[in-house]
Design an enzyme around this catalytic site. Sequence first.
Site, PDB file in Angstrom:
ATOM      1  N   ASP A   1     -11.988  -8.515   7.053  1.00 62.86           N
ATOM      2  CA  ASP A   1     -12.358  -7.745   5.914  1.00 62.86           C
ATOM      3  C   ASP A   1     -13.283  -6.660   6.526  1.00 62.86           C
ATOM      4  O   ASP A   1     -13.805  -6.934   7.723  1.00 62.86           O
ATOM      5  CB  ASP A   1     -13.042  -8.808   5.159  1.00 62.86           C
TER       6      ASP A   1
ATOM      7  N   ASP B   1      -7.868  -5.657  -4.082  1.00 61.39           N
ATOM      8  CA  ASP B   1      -8.637  -6.778  -4.839  1.00 61.39           C
ATOM      9  C   ASP B   1      -8.045  -6.903  -6.148  1.00 61.39           C
ATOM     10  O   ASP B   1      -8.578  -7.760  -6.709  1.00 61.39           O
ATOM     11  CB  ASP B   1      -9.970  -6.435  -4.671  1.00 61.39           C
TER      12      ASP B   1
HETATM   13  C1  GLA Z   1     -13.353  -8.565  -0.085  1.00 57.36           C
HETATM   14  C2  GLA Z   1     -11.911  -9.030  -0.073  1.00 57.36           C
HETATM   15  C3  GLA Z   1     -11.641 -10.136  -0.961  1.00 57.36           C
HETATM   16  C4  GLA Z   1     -12.634 -11.285  -0.554  1.00 57.36           C
HETATM   17  C5  GLA Z   1     -14.123 -10.829  -0.453  1.00 57.36           C
HETATM   18  C6  GLA Z   1     -15.112 -11.719   0.168  1.00 57.36           C
HETATM   19  O1  GLA Z   1     -13.586  -8.005  -1.404  1.00 57.36           O
HETATM   20  O2  GLA Z   1     -11.146  -7.872  -0.510  1.00 57.36           O
HETATM   21  O3  GLA Z   1     -10.288 -10.519  -1.024  1.00 57.36           O
HETATM   22  O4  GLA Z   1     -12.153 -11.736   0.769  1.00 57.36           O
HETATM   23  O5  GLA Z   1     -14.157  -9.579   0.123  1.00 57.36           O
HETATM   24  O6  GLA Z   1     -16.138 -11.169   0.241  1.00 57.36           O
END
Ligand code: GLA
Length: 742
Positions: A481, A551
């Site tokens: 990420d 997301d």
């Molecule tokens: C980001 C990702 C999510 C999750 C969060 C965790 O927003 O896109 O899918 O993994 O971080 O903190």
Amino acid sequence: MPFRRLNVTYAVLALLLVPRYASAQTPAPIRFLEKSKIFVLDAGSASYVFGVNEQNALQHIYWGGQVARDEDFAAARSFNEWASFDLGTTTTPQEYPGWGAGLYVEPSLKVTFPDGDRDLVLHYVEHRIDGNTLSVTLKDIARELFVQLRYTVYAKTGIIRREAVVENRTGKPLVVENAHSGALYVPRGDGYRLRYLSGRWAGEWQLNEEAVHPGLKVLESRRGSTSHQTNPWFALDRDGSSDPEHGSVWFGALGWSGSWRISVEETSHQQVRVTGGFNPFDFGYTLAPGEKLETPPFYAGYTDGGIGESSRILHRFERAEILPNGSGARSRPVLYNSWEATEFNVDEPGQKALAEKAASLGVERFVMDDGWFGQRNTDHAGLGDWYVNPNKFPNGLGPLIQRVHELGMDFGIWVEPEMVNPDSDLYRKHPDWAMHFDGRPRTEARNQLLLNLARDDVREYVFSWLDELVSKNDIAFLKWDYNRNFSEPGWPEVATDQQKKIWVKFTQNLYDILDRLRKKHPKLEIESCSGGGGRVDLGILRRVEQVWPSDNTEAFDRLTIQQGFTYAYTPHIMMAWVTDVPNFNGRSVPLAFRFLVAMQGSLAIGSNLNKWQQEDFALAKQMVAYYKSIRGTVQNGELYRLTPPADTNFKASQYLSADKSRSVVFAFLHSQQFGRALPALRLQGLDEKASYTVTVFDGKTRPRAAPLPAKLSGAYLMNHGVVLPLTGDYDATSIKLERIAD
Ligand code: GLA
């Protein structure tokens, strides 16, 4: 007999003169015609032609459908001065123009020499053809500044890749202010339409269509990474048609995960040109004597098969040439991710319980998301401290991984390697490792700062903990990420004239870590995530097997997000989770609808399974089993978008196996009005002479009022089409077609 003799003579002559392409042998993909000094590059059904003009500069000649006879192309001749205001420098379509000699269009390269000279005129020196690659060396007319232009032809998929290597042999440092990979030209004239993808967090992949007018349209990221804001992809066409399967389309994409720019420009002489490469904003890359700078690869393609075929060309290309380790030819496993179920509240018993439930559904990969390391109980702390949290996992990760394996799944884990929370041991020890300008505030986003990955010590730290994590634990997969963009991009530890290199070095070091990690752990698979789809591009895709598009997992929004995504990227890599409702927009749609939406990419589940009822498990099991039966067609097949992007009420897509023997259609109705029935949906690409078995799958317990026939011909499906029985609100169905052997 004179008549006969003449014929024989012609036949012999013809044999001698027959151009190479008329013989059984396929012509080399790259040819140089000595007499006219022209380069002809053939990729798929496209030709790309440029030459060395009478001024010894490289000049674009043609990009479009293949023109079989090379000799039809005339040598390049620079254009005349139109007026004292528009010199030939500007009107001639230069293949890689330096900024100099009165150039008013976007330059490919702009430099400042240490004595203040900023004039750059690049001339041809030599070239080399090596199978499917061509390199052309250019040099400034006065100074020892060299540029090597590289062209790679992917004949099978029809893509051409361009990049430039700038080399300073002047003996003194110079500053590169603007370095693009190349300029691309579409046939001269106006009336073009531009398509590109824009968005923001949770709203990525929105398709924009607009007319190209004289002036400059800039698609870019100044954020240090690819961005949600705009994706480095474009497509141009000229007929303005809404038919996705016909018409000429010129398209391209950059392979770079740092700040980038694509400029689409129509000159006052009706020449549409596209330049792509590093973003010149705050650039200033100092090249020491002997030093080189390589630009990002710029990929380009042409088709007369409409925007639909342009996407399919990119999809095939990504699967065959971009994705690492041939992963594009394999299948993506069905994945479960814990994030939306537990957020930071992960621990051994909780994750084991979720893993058991996920396995019962047919899930093949279990991924533990954020929260497992350091003092990471909220998003305020812990990033940078990559040790397993002893309270949550008193015996390390071993017991959880073992249980996941016993359940028949492999194990993946979330990491965010480029980040640090000020509340972390790492930051307390190395505050200078965070990106900053000395003495100025450090802007936090989601309570975190960026590590300055451009520093080699930071790069080594990141590589070593990742290597250790993967070496000590049986980890098959990393969800990598990256949850914020650059701010205060300072690098005070190096000389002032080196500090702006952060824009390039950061991304190069990211690639270096990924490359080394993959080399050392060849079975490891990686997903690129950046708060959703903030880092999806052809550069990162050479190093990861899959990406997280957004997301926003709300199924109705996802239909638009996913459709937009596929203009540039293959559904193979598009992770799509089924999550709980109510979701984004406060919307609740049925579980079957959510599953069918997610099946259009690589299916995954991100629900809180602890809250599911028996009937949810029963439906999900069926859905996962069905997905496995169509997975090859979805992930490795050919995609046809059957409904226009603007229609949000009804969306349908079709996937077809390469041999046309299997196909699957997904269709979604948002809301029915006035009892209106949907028009027949005409399918694409099938074998018209063959018959197909028709299996409807929608997860409904009661059969629909008007079932489809069990068998239909390809011709019927494509010409008459299928009448979909969708009614009411949030109704969805899928139709599986299988060719019946003769
Ligand atoms: C980001 C990702 C999510 C999750 C969060 C965790 O927003 O896109 O899918 O993994 O971080 O903190």
